[in-house]
Scaffold this active site. Structure first.
Site, PDB file in Angstrom:
ATOM      1  N   THR A  27       1.167  -1.176  -0.262  1.00  0.00           N
ATOM      2  CA  THR A  27       0.082   0.523  -0.406  1.00  0.00           C
ATOM      3  C   THR A  27       0.552   1.133   0.123  1.00  0.00           C
ATOM      4  OG1 THR A  27      -1.656  -0.975   1.281  1.00  0.00           O
ATOM      5  CG2 THR A  27      -1.624   1.190   1.335  1.00  0.00           C
ATOM      6  N   GLN A  50      -3.348  -5.897  -7.284  1.00  0.00           N
ATOM      7  CA  GLN A  50      -4.152  -6.983  -6.133  1.00  0.00           C
ATOM      8  C   GLN A  50      -5.208  -6.436  -5.223  1.00  0.00           C
ATOM      9  OE1 GLN A  50      -2.323  -6.658  -1.694  1.00  0.00           O
ATOM     10  NE2 GLN A  50      -2.491  -8.177  -1.453  1.00  0.00           N
ATOM     11  N   GLY A  73      -6.160 -12.271   0.205  1.00  0.00           N
ATOM     12  CA  GLY A  73      -6.891 -12.901   1.540  1.00  0.00           C
ATOM     13  C   GLY A  73      -6.394 -12.766   2.940  1.00  0.00           C
ATOM     14  N   TYR A 109      -7.880  -9.501   6.520  1.00  0.00           N
ATOM     15  CA  TYR A 109      -8.936  -8.327   5.594  1.00  0.00           C
ATOM     16  C   TYR A 109     -10.483  -9.247   5.251  1.00  0.00           C
ATOM     17  CZ  TYR A 109      -5.305  -4.434   5.873  1.00  0.00           C
ATOM     18  OH  TYR A 109      -4.053  -3.656   6.750  1.00  0.00           O
ATOM     19  N   ARG A 112      -3.853 -14.778  -1.651  1.00  0.00           N
ATOM     20  CA  ARG A 112      -2.917 -14.743  -0.656  1.00  0.00           C
ATOM     21  C   ARG A 112      -3.788 -15.088   0.233  1.00  0.00           C
ATOM     22  NH1 ARG A 112       0.936  -9.554   0.932  1.00  0.00           N
ATOM     23  NH2 ARG A 112       3.075 -10.643   0.885  1.00  0.00           N
TER      24      ARG A 112
HETATM   25  C1  LIG Z   1       4.724  -0.188   3.500  1.00  0.00           C
HETATM   26  C2  LIG Z   1       3.999  -1.890   3.148  1.00  0.00           C
HETATM   27  C3  LIG Z   1       2.863  -1.281   2.824  1.00  0.00           C
HETATM   28  C4  LIG Z   1       2.329  -3.517   2.973  1.00  0.00           C
HETATM   29  N1  LIG Z   1       1.780  -3.241   1.905  1.00  0.00           N
HETATM   30  C5  LIG Z   1       0.956  -4.560   1.519  1.00  0.00           C
HETATM   31  C6  LIG Z   1      -0.742  -4.842   0.999  1.00  0.00           C
HETATM   32  O1  LIG Z   1      -1.224  -3.938   0.690  1.00  0.00           O
HETATM   33  N2  LIG Z   1      -1.184  -5.984   0.416  1.00  0.00           N
HETATM   34  C7  LIG Z   1      -0.546  -6.915   1.381  1.00  0.00           C
HETATM   35  O2  LIG Z   1      -1.325  -8.318   0.602  1.00  0.00           O
HETATM   36  N3  LIG Z   1       0.261  -7.234   2.157  1.00  0.00           N
HETATM   37  C8  LIG Z   1       0.815  -5.359   2.217  1.00  0.00           C
HETATM   38  N4  LIG Z   1       2.582  -5.908   3.383  1.00  0.00           N
HETATM   39  C9  LIG Z   1       2.702  -6.691   3.306  1.00  0.00           C
HETATM   40  C10 LIG Z   1       3.770  -7.238   2.604  1.00  0.00           C
HETATM   41  O3  LIG Z   1       3.119  -7.163   1.332  1.00  0.00           O
HETATM   42  C11 LIG Z   1       4.954  -8.219   2.332  1.00  0.00           C
HETATM   43  O4  LIG Z   1       4.600  -9.229   2.536  1.00  0.00           O
HETATM   44  C12 LIG Z   1       5.343  -8.023   3.365  1.00  0.00           C
HETATM   45  O5  LIG Z   1       6.420  -6.368   3.844  1.00  0.00           O
HETATM   46  C13 LIG Z   1       6.864  -9.039   4.281  1.00  0.00           C
HETATM   47  O6  LIG Z   1       7.894  -8.606   3.273  1.00  0.00           O
HETATM   48  P1  LIG Z   1       9.501  -7.982   3.125  1.00  0.00           P
HETATM   49  O7  LIG Z   1       9.840  -8.656   4.218  1.00  0.00           O
HETATM   50  O8  LIG Z   1      10.079  -8.452   1.953  1.00  0.00           O
HETATM   51  O9  LIG Z   1       9.261  -6.507   4.053  1.00  0.00           O
HETATM   52  C14 LIG Z   1       2.294  -4.262   3.003  1.00  0.00           C
HETATM   53  C15 LIG Z   1       4.127  -4.228   2.958  1.00  0.00           C
HETATM   54  C16 LIG Z   1       4.740  -2.839   3.759  1.00  0.00           C
HETATM   55  C17 LIG Z   1       6.033  -2.714   4.387  1.00  0.00           C
END
Ligand SMILES: Cc1cc2nc3c(=O)[nH]c(=O)nc-3n(C[C@H](O)[C@H](O)[C@H](O)COP(=O)(O)O)c2cc1C
Length: 367
Positions: free
Chosen positions: A24, A98, A167, A171, A223
């Protein structure tokens, strides 16, 4: 190296196995159109990835969970969402939206009429500042499924290469699967099987929509989060049953949301078996699985691939470094978050909550 070789996902050819995790941005326009800052952000990150999952994109008027969240809730958003798809694809990555509904996690301040904060049942999430949602009527549940399907049709019209149904992460779709938030007694709740129905019907209807409308390869993914901490709450054994069901459905991929790709159970600390092992025992390799969580170096990525994932999603490392794939190929790692490479509202939000990134060893540079 396997990771950097092309990979076939459904009928899509990905140039490698790296995926941008859905993130996001809080950076759409005030009227929810994609902003030019977001276009630059995605353009900079798409050039060495196989596939980009967009930020969570709302599907109807009750779905918005975040400030300035992008949307496909209406046909009038197709043109700007189409520009985003093109920006990603022009850099050689596949673009997958998504699709999202926040349900009881929606920030109350975003809703003038609080009866638009809805969920499976009228049970408040155990978090501060949230509202007690209104339970959707059975007909509204069907309408919500239809709204996800309409958003899928708009994603096809906007030229995307697929959709991921969100999913995970507490949410709405998860709220229907969770025994905490779903206490329904109609066909959408009451037993484990019935708690799956919202997702199952949505997947089937989205696939029918793709078959009817898509004129080029278009993937459908789901997801999920394998556990939740609430009591009652989703357990690994619930998720294993769910995955066994999901693999019988017309999905092109599953995407597990974990804090670390080798994470073990949060609910049962004595259980030392990585969750991915449970999932793969249930999946049996029948559907490609995307992994995520603290994949930061090339060594991590190779290890994650060995651990049983087919594709690797990356979040925070790509926030800090748009050229992350190139950087790790050269043995480097950049963990400084800079305002120059991010939409300003996203940078400000992350800076304000910087403990989140600090725990992972990221620092912030101001200007
Ligand atoms: C700024 C930010 C926004 C995120 N927004 C979403 C999102 O919109 N949808 C989602 O499924 N996960 C979201 N996540 C989770 C990420 O998709 C991911 O699962 C999580 O950051 C772990 O991966 P990483 O260790 O590579 O950061 C977000 C994570 C971050 C850091």
């Amino acid at each position: 190296m396997e990771l950097l070789k092309p990979y076939k996902l459904g009928k899509l050819e990905l140039r490698n196995r790296f995926v941008m995790a859905p993130m996001t941005t809080y950076s759409g326009e005030n009227d929810f159109h994609v902003s030019s800052e977001e276009l630059l952000y995605y353009e900079a990150r798409s050039k060495s990835l196989g596939m980009v999952l967009t930020a969570a994109t709302s599907i109807n008027e009750q779905a918005q969970a975040f400030d300035k969240q992008i949307t496909l809730k209406d046909d009038r958003y197709i043109p700007t969402m189409a520009v985003l798809a093109k920006v990603i694809q022009n850099q050689g990555a596949k673009a997958v939206v998504q699709l999202h509904h926040g349900g009881r996690m929606n920030v109350p301040a975003l809703y003038k009429d609080q009866s638009n904060i809805v969920s499976a049942s009228a049970i408040k999430a155990p978090r501060e500042g949230l509202a007690t949602p209104r339970a959707l009527e059975t007909e509204e549940v069907k309408q919500t499924i239809n709204d996800f399907v309409k958003a899928t049709e708009r994603a096809i019209k906007a030229g995307y290469d697929g959709v991921e149904l969100h999913g995970a992460n507490t949410y709405l779709l998860q709220q229907f699967f969770s025994p905490h938030s779903n206490r329904r007694s109609d066909q959408y709740g009451g037993s484990l099987e019935k708690r799956m129905r919202f997702a199952v019907e949505m997947i089937q209807a989205a696939r029918a929509c793709i078959e009817k409308h898509a004129t080029k390869p278009f993937v459908l993914g789901y997801r999920f989060s394998p556990e939740e901490l609430e009591t009652p709450g989703i357990t690994i054994s619930d998720t294993v049953a769910f995955v066994k069901k999901l693999k019988t459905l017309p999905l092109d991929f599953l995407h597990i949301s974990l804090g670390h790709y080798k994470q073990t159970s949060m609910r049962d600390q004595a259980d030392k078996k990585p969750i991915v092992d449970y999932i793969q025992e249930a999946l049996n390799g029948e559907i490609p699985l995307i992994g995520v969580g603290q994949i930061e170096t090339l060594k991590d990525a190779e290890d994650a691939l060995q651990s049983g994932y087919d594709l690797l999603a990356v979040g925070m490392p790509l926030i800090a470094d748009p050229d992350w794939v190139e950087t790790i190929k050269q043995g480097g790692l950049n963990k400084v978050v800079r305002p120059t490479t991010l939409p300003r509202p996203l940078f400000d939000r992350l800076y304000k909550n910087r403990q989140w990134f600090a725990k992972r060893g990221y620092t912030f540079e101001l200007e």
